[in-house]
Write a protein that holds these residues in place. Structure first.
Motif, PDB file in Angstrom:
ATOM      1  N   MET A  50       0.844  -1.197   0.000  1.00  0.00           N
ATOM      2  CA  MET A  50       0.000   0.000   0.000  1.00  0.00           C
ATOM      3  C   MET A  50       0.883   1.252   0.000  1.00  0.00           C
ATOM      4  O   MET A  50       0.925   2.016   0.958  1.00  0.00           O
ATOM      5  CB  MET A  50      -0.932  -0.013   1.209  1.00  0.00           C
ATOM      6  N   THR A  51       1.642   1.451  -1.062  1.00  0.00           N
ATOM      7  CA  THR A  51       2.540   2.593  -1.138  1.00  0.00           C
ATOM      8  C   THR A  51       1.766   3.882  -1.381  1.00  0.00           C
ATOM      9  O   THR A  51       0.795   3.901  -2.143  1.00  0.00           O
ATOM     10  CB  THR A  51       3.577   2.411  -2.259  1.00  0.00           C
ATOM     11  N   PRO A  52       2.182   4.981  -0.744  1.00  0.00           N
ATOM     12  CA  PRO A  52       1.547   6.269  -1.021  1.00  0.00           C
ATOM     13  C   PRO A  52       2.094   6.949  -2.259  1.00  0.00           C
ATOM     14  O   PRO A  52       1.621   8.014  -2.641  1.00  0.00           O
ATOM     15  CB  PRO A  52       1.887   7.085   0.240  1.00  0.00           C
ATOM     16  N   PHE A  53       3.087   6.340  -2.898  1.00  0.00           N
ATOM     17  CA  PHE A  53       3.734   6.957  -4.050  1.00  0.00           C
ATOM     18  C   PHE A  53       3.164   6.406  -5.355  1.00  0.00           C
ATOM     19  O   PHE A  53       2.781   5.238  -5.431  1.00  0.00           O
ATOM     20  CB  PHE A  53       5.249   6.705  -4.021  1.00  0.00           C
ATOM     21  N   GLY A  54       3.127   7.237  -6.377  1.00  0.00           N
ATOM     22  CA  GLY A  54       2.740   6.768  -7.697  1.00  0.00           C
ATOM     23  C   GLY A  54       3.822   5.875  -8.268  1.00  0.00           C
ATOM     24  O   GLY A  54       4.989   6.259  -8.314  1.00  0.00           O
ATOM     25  N   VAL A  55       3.461   4.671  -8.691  1.00  0.00           N
ATOM     26  CA  VAL A  55       4.466   3.724  -9.174  1.00  0.00           C
ATOM     27  C   VAL A  55       4.749   3.886 -10.666  1.00  0.00           C
ATOM     28  O   VAL A  55       5.689   3.289 -11.182  1.00  0.00           O
ATOM     29  CB  VAL A  55       4.033   2.270  -8.870  1.00  0.00           C
ATOM     30  N   ALA A  56       3.954   4.671 -11.368  1.00  0.00           N
ATOM     31  CA  ALA A  56       4.135   4.819 -12.817  1.00  0.00           C
ATOM     32  C   ALA A  56       4.948   6.044 -13.184  1.00  0.00           C
ATOM     33  O   ALA A  56       5.100   6.376 -14.358  1.00  0.00           O
ATOM     34  CB  ALA A  56       2.769   4.897 -13.503  1.00  0.00           C
ATOM     35  N   GLY A  57       5.507   6.737 -12.201  1.00  0.00           N
ATOM     36  CA  GLY A  57       6.263   7.948 -12.503  1.00  0.00           C
ATOM     37  C   GLY A  57       5.348   9.140 -12.711  1.00  0.00           C
ATOM     38  O   GLY A  57       4.126   9.048 -12.586  1.00  0.00           O
ATOM     39  N   ARG A  58       5.931  10.270 -13.054  1.00  0.00           N
ATOM     40  CA  ARG A  58       5.179  11.507 -13.229  1.00  0.00           C
ATOM     41  C   ARG A  58       5.309  11.995 -14.661  1.00  0.00           C
ATOM     42  O   ARG A  58       6.329  11.780 -15.320  1.00  0.00           O
ATOM     43  CB  ARG A  58       5.684  12.582 -12.266  1.00  0.00           C
ATOM     44  N   SER A  59       4.279  12.664 -15.119  1.00  0.00           N
ATOM     45  CA  SER A  59       4.269  13.163 -16.491  1.00  0.00           C
ATOM     46  C   SER A  59       5.192  14.365 -16.636  1.00  0.00           C
ATOM     47  O   SER A  59       5.578  15.011 -15.662  1.00  0.00           O
ATOM     48  CB  SER A  59       2.841  13.557 -16.882  1.00  0.00           C
ATOM     49  N   PHE A  60       5.551  14.658 -17.864  1.00  0.00           N
ATOM     50  CA  PHE A  60       6.357  15.843 -18.187  1.00  0.00           C
ATOM     51  C   PHE A  60       5.671  16.570 -19.340  1.00  0.00           C
ATOM     52  O   PHE A  60       5.183  15.938 -20.270  1.00  0.00           O
ATOM     53  CB  PHE A  60       7.778  15.432 -18.593  1.00  0.00           C
ATOM     54  N   PRO A  61       5.605  17.894 -19.285  1.00  0.00           N
ATOM     55  CA  PRO A  61       6.080  18.776 -18.223  1.00  0.00           C
ATOM     56  C   PRO A  61       5.141  18.783 -17.027  1.00  0.00           C
ATOM     57  O   PRO A  61       4.010  18.291 -17.113  1.00  0.00           O
ATOM     58  CB  PRO A  61       6.111  20.139 -18.912  1.00  0.00           C
TER      59      PRO A  61
END
Length: 502
Positions: free
Chosen positions: A130-141
């Protein structure tokens, strides 16, 4: 053995980019595992199969040899090739992808689509999942108002690339060997020097440990210092990443309220005086932004000394202070070796750098070094080498100073945009440091619902209630201002105002 020389062959089309040999191997292997080819069944002769498929006989021979080497088939001189008769019980049909090689069907063979079997996680595994972090990374920009991220577009990429390229051309053989589990010694020396001058921390390179993230320090600290059921103080509202790591380790997390002076240490001593560990964001409380007052810092250190406890000081972004020099770390007051101080370059430079560090008390150097060596060996070396050169040539100091000025302007732009567009809908306190700020909602609004509606309008934010567990947070949003420019801040504030008006 079962005689089945004339097995009907109907193979699925070969996927693009897959070689003939790999394709035929996968098809026959899957047919065996699915039960479509029964143990003891005779396979077509290599020459016949090559003619039917219009491929080279050498390809078929190579496939049969590979399947034989792996134990799926056996060859008998003068008789042909057969599915191995002593295959163990095959997996259930639903666990194996379907295959179009037609052969004798087992009684369990069906056309059921591929399904994954359920896997029972351990109690700790369920918590770790149950991670609080997004596992797919973040979009750019980045979009307004992305939190916890510096502006990567202003980073001197060409300079960094040149340093990395130059250093790669000058590599010595020793850099290809295993290294100290604590990390690249020249970089550890540079970090120790920076902390002495900017954060008031007297430490040596021996005490500095390099890791891929501060999360790794939390995890190792929990494993080394906490037995199941032992208590740990965690701020509430506070950083979910720390709370969940300690919970997954089996610790009893004691939620400690925060106010304008940071963690309420007196409350913590009354509630759980015998805790083994305390986690605190003393430089800038996450997410509320307050600074741990001096009397509370001293009280926390005194408690840790008297109760043989350890304090983890997570100094995640207070290096970016916009009025005067950065405040001295609580670690600078630590005379008895009770504080593990953590910092990260992922927020100072760019997220994918994945270089963080901890300053360890002397008595914890050996156990932490052994634990890191056992669980992850050591962090990747070449980024450390490049970062050392970046610091040694003075680029790190210049970049941080330039970003302080830039982020200060953006913090001011956020407050001004809120004054112009919000009309009392949102209250943003004075911003003195960091990459983001709490923004408090007027009235009794549901901040999770506001964040959801804002996301639908293309606005990034985090509800403050996400950080609270026992002690409710004032309804609001965490808004980042560092990752985007003033124009994006203004347009984002206008869009957010429309969401709140609606």
């Amino acid at each position: 053995m079962r005689q089945a020389a004339d097995i009907e062959i109907a193979l699925r089309p070969r996927p693009e980019g897959v070689t003939l040999q790999r394709w035929l191997y996968d098809e026959i292997r899957t047919a065996i595992l699915s039960g479509r080819l029964m143990p003891g069944s005779r396979l077509p002769a290599t020459r016949d199969l090559a003619l039917r498929l219009k491929i080279s006989r050498g390809t078929v021979l190579a496939v049969y040899e590979q399947l034989g080497a792996e134990g799926y088939i056996r060859g008998a001189t003068g008789k042909g090739s057969f599915v191995a008769p002593e295959l163990p019980d095959l997996p259930p049909r639903s666990l194996v992808p379907g295959n179009a090689i037609a052969g004798p069907k087992s009684r369990d063979a069906t056309d059921t689509p591929f399904e994954s079997a359920a896997v029972n996680l351990s109690a700790r595994g369920r918590k770790l999942s149950m991670t609080p972090f997004g596992v797919a990374g973040r979009s750019f920009p980045a979009q307004a108002f992305r939190t916890n991220q510096p502006d990567v577009t202003t980073f001197p990429i060409e300079l960094w690339s040149r340093i990395a390229a130059n250093r790669s051309r000058r590599l010595q053989p020793e850099l290809f060997m295993d290294v100290d589990a604590r990390g690249y010694e020249p970089l550890r020396e540079a970090i120790a020097g920076h902390l002495r001058s900017s954060r008031g921390i007297t430490c040596s390179a021996e005490q500095v440990m390099l890791v891929s993230s501060v999360q790794q320090i939390f995890d190792v600290s929990a494993r080394l210092l906490l037995d199941p059921g032992e208590e740990v103080w965690v701020e509430d509202p506070g950083y979910p990443g720390a709370h969940q790591v300690f919970t997954a380790a089996g610790a009893k997390v004691v939620d400690i309220p925060v106010d304008s002076n940071g963690m309420d240490v007196a409350f913590a001593r009354d509630r759980a005086p015998n805790a083994r560990l305390a986690y605190v964001t003393a430089g800038r409380q996450a997410p509320m932004g307050s600074v741990l007052a001096l009397d509370r810092r001293l009280a926390l250190l005194n408690w840790a000394h008297r109760h043989d406890a350890i304090v983890i000081e997570d100094d995640y972004d207070s290096e970016y202070r916009y009025e005067g020099a950065p405040l001295s770390a609580m670690k600078s007051l630590d005379e008895t070796g009770r504080v593990i101080y953590c910092g990260t370059f992922s927020k100072l430079l760019f997220p994918s750098l994945r270089i963080s560090y901890a300053v360890l008390p002397d008595q914890l150097i050996a156990p932490f070094t052994s634990a890191i060596s056992l669980t992850s060996r050591y962090a990747a070396l070449m980024p450390q080498v490049t970062l050392h050169e970046f610091i040694a040539e003075g680029h790190f100091g210049r970049h941080v100073r330039r970003m302080r000025l830039l982020y200060a302007e953006r913090a001011q732009a956020m407050r001004q945009a809120a004054d112009i567009y919000m009309g009392g809908l949102l209250e943003i306190p004075e911003i003195t440091m960091g990459l983001d700020t709490p923004a408090f909602l007027s009235g009794d609004r549901d901040d999770k619902n506001v964040a959801r509606l804002a996301a639908q309008a293309g606005i990034e934010s985090l509800p403050l209630s996400l950080y609270a567990r026992t002690h409710p947070a004032r309804p609001g949003l965490l808004l980042g201002f560092a990752a985007v420019g003033p124009a994006e801040i203004a347009s984002g504030m206008r869009a957010l105002a429309r969401v709140l008006d609606a």
